[in-house]
Design a protein around this motif. Structure first.
Motif, PDB file in Angstrom:
ATOM      1  N   GLU A 156       0.829  -1.220   0.000  1.00 32.03           N
ATOM      2  CA  GLU A 156       0.000   0.000   0.000  1.00 32.03           C
ATOM      3  C   GLU A 156       0.861   1.266   0.000  1.00 32.03           C
ATOM      4  O   GLU A 156       0.373   2.353  -0.317  1.00 32.03           O
ATOM      5  N   ARG A 157       2.151   1.131   0.313  1.00 31.05           N
ATOM      6  CA  ARG A 157       3.022   2.305   0.363  1.00 31.05           C
ATOM      7  C   ARG A 157       3.571   2.687  -1.010  1.00 31.05           C
ATOM      8  O   ARG A 157       4.031   3.807  -1.200  1.00 31.05           O
ATOM      9  N   PHE A 158       3.531   1.763  -1.950  1.00 35.28           N
ATOM     10  CA  PHE A 158       4.177   2.003  -3.250  1.00 35.28           C
ATOM     11  C   PHE A 158       3.586   3.235  -3.934  1.00 35.28           C
ATOM     12  O   PHE A 158       2.359   3.363  -4.073  1.00 35.28           O
ATOM     13  N   ALA A 159       4.440   4.145  -4.373  1.00 39.98           N
ATOM     14  CA  ALA A 159       3.996   5.434  -4.899  1.00 39.98           C
ATOM     15  C   ALA A 159       3.639   5.384  -6.384  1.00 39.98           C
ATOM     16  O   ALA A 159       2.926   6.258  -6.881  1.00 39.98           O
ATOM     17  N   GLY A 160       4.133   4.379  -7.102  1.00 41.16           N
ATOM     18  CA  GLY A 160       3.887   4.309  -8.540  1.00 41.16           C
ATOM     19  C   GLY A 160       2.580   3.606  -8.875  1.00 41.16           C
ATOM     20  O   GLY A 160       1.758   3.315  -8.007  1.00 41.16           O
ATOM     21  N   GLU A 161       2.383   3.332 -10.187  1.00 38.94           N
ATOM     22  CA  GLU A 161       1.186   2.619 -10.648  1.00 38.94           C
ATOM     23  C   GLU A 161       1.370   1.130 -10.423  1.00 38.94           C
ATOM     24  O   GLU A 161       2.477   0.596 -10.532  1.00 38.94           O
ATOM     25  N   GLN A 162       0.262   0.433 -10.118  1.00 40.60           N
ATOM     26  CA  GLN A 162       0.320  -1.024  -9.961  1.00 40.60           C
ATOM     27  C   GLN A 162      -0.994  -1.626 -10.432  1.00 40.60           C
ATOM     28  O   GLN A 162      -2.056  -1.057 -10.231  1.00 40.60           O
ATOM     29  N   PHE A 163      -0.890  -2.774 -11.100  1.00 39.08           N
ATOM     30  CA  PHE A 163      -2.097  -3.449 -11.584  1.00 39.08           C
ATOM     31  C   PHE A 163      -1.806  -4.923 -11.863  1.00 39.08           C
ATOM     32  O   PHE A 163      -0.652  -5.329 -12.009  1.00 39.08           O
ATOM     33  N   HIS A 164      -2.880  -5.720 -11.933  1.00 42.55           N
ATOM     34  CA  HIS A 164      -2.803  -7.149 -12.243  1.00 42.55           C
ATOM     35  C   HIS A 164      -2.930  -7.320 -13.750  1.00 42.55           C
ATOM     36  O   HIS A 164      -3.609  -6.542 -14.422  1.00 42.55           O
ATOM     37  N   ALA A 173       1.495   4.346 -19.399  1.00 36.59           N
ATOM     38  CA  ALA A 173       2.573   4.240 -20.391  1.00 36.59           C
ATOM     39  C   ALA A 173       3.791   3.582 -19.753  1.00 36.59           C
ATOM     40  O   ALA A 173       4.247   3.997 -18.679  1.00 36.59           O
ATOM     41  N   LEU A 174       4.319   2.563 -20.412  1.00 40.69           N
ATOM     42  CA  LEU A 174       5.484   1.842 -19.880  1.00 40.69           C
ATOM     43  C   LEU A 174       6.782   2.277 -20.558  1.00 40.69           C
ATOM     44  O   LEU A 174       7.864   1.909 -20.110  1.00 40.69           O
ATOM     45  N   SER A 175       6.665   3.065 -21.613  1.00 38.29           N
ATOM     46  CA  SER A 175       7.847   3.477 -22.374  1.00 38.29           C
ATOM     47  C   SER A 175       8.829   4.250 -21.492  1.00 38.29           C
ATOM     48  O   SER A 175       8.467   5.246 -20.859  1.00 38.29           O
ATOM     49  N   GLN A 194       6.376  -8.698 -24.803  1.00 37.40           N
ATOM     50  CA  GLN A 194       5.761  -7.560 -25.487  1.00 37.40           C
ATOM     51  C   GLN A 194       6.196  -6.220 -24.912  1.00 37.40           C
ATOM     52  O   GLN A 194       6.315  -5.234 -25.647  1.00 37.40           O
ATOM     53  N   ILE A 195       6.456  -6.176 -23.600  1.00 40.01           N
ATOM     54  CA  ILE A 195       6.784  -4.881 -22.980  1.00 40.01           C
ATOM     55  C   ILE A 195       8.289  -4.647 -22.857  1.00 40.01           C
ATOM     56  O   ILE A 195       8.712  -3.508 -22.665  1.00 40.01           O
ATOM     57  N   VAL A 335      11.537   1.145  -8.779  1.00 40.61           N
ATOM     58  CA  VAL A 335      10.696   0.938  -9.967  1.00 40.61           C
ATOM     59  C   VAL A 335       9.576   1.978 -10.014  1.00 40.61           C
ATOM     60  O   VAL A 335       9.213   2.572  -9.004  1.00 40.61           O
ATOM     61  N   ASP A 336       9.054   2.170 -11.225  1.00 41.56           N
ATOM     62  CA  ASP A 336       7.966   3.130 -11.440  1.00 41.56           C
ATOM     63  C   ASP A 336       6.605   2.443 -11.515  1.00 41.56           C
ATOM     64  O   ASP A 336       5.581   3.050 -11.182  1.00 41.56           O
ATOM     65  N   VAL A 337       6.591   1.193 -11.985  1.00 39.30           N
ATOM     66  CA  VAL A 337       5.337   0.468 -12.196  1.00 39.30           C
ATOM     67  C   VAL A 337       5.475  -0.961 -11.690  1.00 39.30           C
ATOM     68  O   VAL A 337       6.504  -1.618 -11.923  1.00 39.30           O
ATOM     69  N   LEU A 338       4.436  -1.436 -10.992  1.00 38.81           N
ATOM     70  CA  LEU A 338       4.369  -2.830 -10.527  1.00 38.81           C
ATOM     71  C   LEU A 338       3.282  -3.566 -11.311  1.00 38.81           C
ATOM     72  O   LEU A 338       2.131  -3.109 -11.359  1.00 38.81           O
ATOM     73  N   ILE A 339       3.623  -4.688 -11.923  1.00 42.95           N
ATOM     74  CA  ILE A 339       2.626  -5.503 -12.630  1.00 42.95           C
ATOM     75  C   ILE A 339       2.596  -6.889 -12.001  1.00 42.95           C
ATOM     76  O   ILE A 339       3.635  -7.533 -11.834  1.00 42.95           O
TER      77      ILE A 339
END
Length: 490
Positions: A156-164, A173-175, A194-195, A335-339
């Motif tokens: 819950e502390r992670f500041a970036g975007e996260q999704f399943h 945007a992941l670029s 792909q990413i 990291v900026d994004v968690l998937i």
């Protein structure tokens, strides 16, 4: 989407879920001339897993001709293994052809269902408070419909975007981003390649490596497509060949698991060819028998992991911080994004619905030691409830569509029985127990019981998901109901 109000019920049958299972049964009802049914769908539109999983690279790992209804063939699949968009289009095509839109009520998530013994009716309530009654209730929710999120300290502390991956955010945007992917299952091996070309850095967090086999995929030629249009039986022939090819693989899964050792050597040789770097190859080499977990197929997964911006991390995650992920060795990866590629709550059948049967018995109480159902369809104490793709009907070697097509006639025969003066039918406990003893005994001899944990088992280690035999054997055993195994209350 339907033009009938709840007050005009009871329905003959209420179906929960508008994926392949629910739509396939509805199509069969239409073919029989029945119109007295309603499908309750929790999402904004039908489509099931092929609506939800629209991540980059999403595709089926079962051949197209085999992953479509035999009674509704598609002669113009573009590839041997169809991509998500094409399968989703096929689903919508089926809905249109059988005029099912008027029988689907979207944004209608079922909250609870209880069996009224005096009236011999199921009373169903949705989250928005709508109420329905029906003589029969069919669960067509599937096994892979509820994303499983990792339980990690500090998420819950992670500041970036996260999704399943099953809730992919195309607006993120992941670029040029630093991305962490948690999980290396069937979804991750499709979206990671792909990413990789887009991201600045990708950290792939792997708990256990998977066996990855090459995918015999290619586009169908114009000649092949013209041939199938001209002579549809050639598509049926290809479908039959694909079925036999996959069915034979069952020999190694549950008859002679020792055969998997030979196949394992072939898979490891392929890994050695694709990943010449010893350190990376060691991280990607499974230490459990082939087939114990789901076997994955891909041609671009291993090459993607060799790219300079990719790191495969097999050290356990200690916690998530605002900036990124700290592993057990104390290293922080910003990291900026968690998937999350962490799969689904596969053994929690029918959750989070509350289902109450005879005497107020709750289904989660009846299943406290693990889900089980007679022939994967009926549960003692829950009359006129039928489950499609229920406990122990998943496969490791063939197409689930074949299993669904085995279940449809069985459920339809039970519905016909209710039209013949039977108020309700309830599978007898001894019949259910005998069936499940037989299933668990067969599984104990299979490759799935060779010493690994997987989503095929529940937390207690009981195998609740897979069918432990040939699919033609299951079809033979579900060809028609054995009425002696049911209590028929007239």
């Amino acid at each position: 989407m339907n033009n009938k109000t709840p007050e005009q019920t009871p329905w003959r049958v209420l179906i929960i879920g508008a994926g392949f299972a629910g739509l396939g049964l509805a199509m069969q009802l239409r073919r029989q001339g029945h119109d007295d049914f309603l499908i309750l769908e929790q999402a904004d539109e039908p489509g099931g897993t092929w609506r939800d999983n629209h991540y980059p690279g999403a595709a089926c790992d079962v051949p197209s001709h085999l992953y479509s209804f035999s009674f509704e063939p598609k002669l113009d699949w573009s590839r041997r293994f169809a991509a998500q968009a094409e399968i989703f289009a096929y689903v919508r095509q089926c809905i249109e052809r059988y005029q099912l839109a008027e029988r689907i009520r979207c944004r209608s998530e079922v909250a609870e269902a209880s069996f009224d013994e005096a009236a011999a009716l199921w009373r169903v309530t949705t989250r928005d408070g709508a109420q329905f009654t029906a003589r029969a209730l069919v669960s067509a929710c599937g096994q892979l419909n509820r994303p499983l999120y990792p339980q990690l300290p500090g998420l819950e502390r992670f500041a970036g975007e996260q999704f399943h991956s099953a809730r992919w955010r195309h607006d993120v945007a992941l670029s040029g981003k630093r991305v962490a992917v948690i999980g290396t299952g069937a979804s991750a091996i499709q979206f990671v390649p792909q990413i990789v070309p887009q991201v600045a850095r990708l950290h792939l967090f792997q708990r256990t490596p998977a066996y990855v086999m090459s995918k015999p995929d290619r586009a169908y030629s114009r000649f092949e497509l013209a041939l199938m249009r001209r002579w549809p039986w050639t598509q049926k022939l290809d479908r039959a060949w694909q079925y036999l090819f996959h069915e034979v693989r069952g020999v190694a899964f549950f008859l002679w698991p020792a055969l998997m050792k030979l196949q394992r050597q072939r898979v490891l040789r392929q890994l050695a060819r694709q990943v010449p770097e010893p350190a990376l190859r060691a991280r990607l080499t499974p230490d459990y028998p082939l087939g114990c977990k789901r076997i994955l197929i891909s041609n671009d997964y291993y090459p993607a992991l060799r790219q300079p911006q990719v790191e495969v991390v097999d050290t356990a995650i200690r916690e998530v911080t605002e900036q990124g992920i700290i592993t057990a060795d104390g290293q922080l990866r910003e990291v900026d994004v968690l998937i999350y590629g962490t799969g689904f709550a596969a053994s929690d059948f029918l959750a989070p619905m509350r289902i109450r049967g005879l005497g107020g018995l709750e289904l989660n109480q009846a299943w406290r030691e693990g889900a089980e159902a007679y022939k994967g369809i009926s549960v003692n104490g829950f009359p006129n409830l039928f489950i499609l793709y229920g406990p122990n009907t998943n496969l490791g070697h063939n197409s689930i569509i074949y299993m669904l097509e085995s279940q449809f006639p069985y459920v339809l025969a039970c519905l016909d029985k209710l039209d013949q003066g039977v108020r309700y039918l309830d599978v007898r406990k001894p019949a259910q127990d005998a069936w499940n003893r037989q299933v668990q005994q067969a599984i104990s001899q299979s490759v799935w019981e060779q010493g690994c944990s997987s989503w095929y088992k529940n937390a207690a280690g009981k195998h609740t998901n897979n069918w432990s035999g040939f699919t033609f054997s299951y079809r033979r055993q579900t060809r028609r109901p054995q009425w002696a195994d049911y209590e028929l209350v007239r």
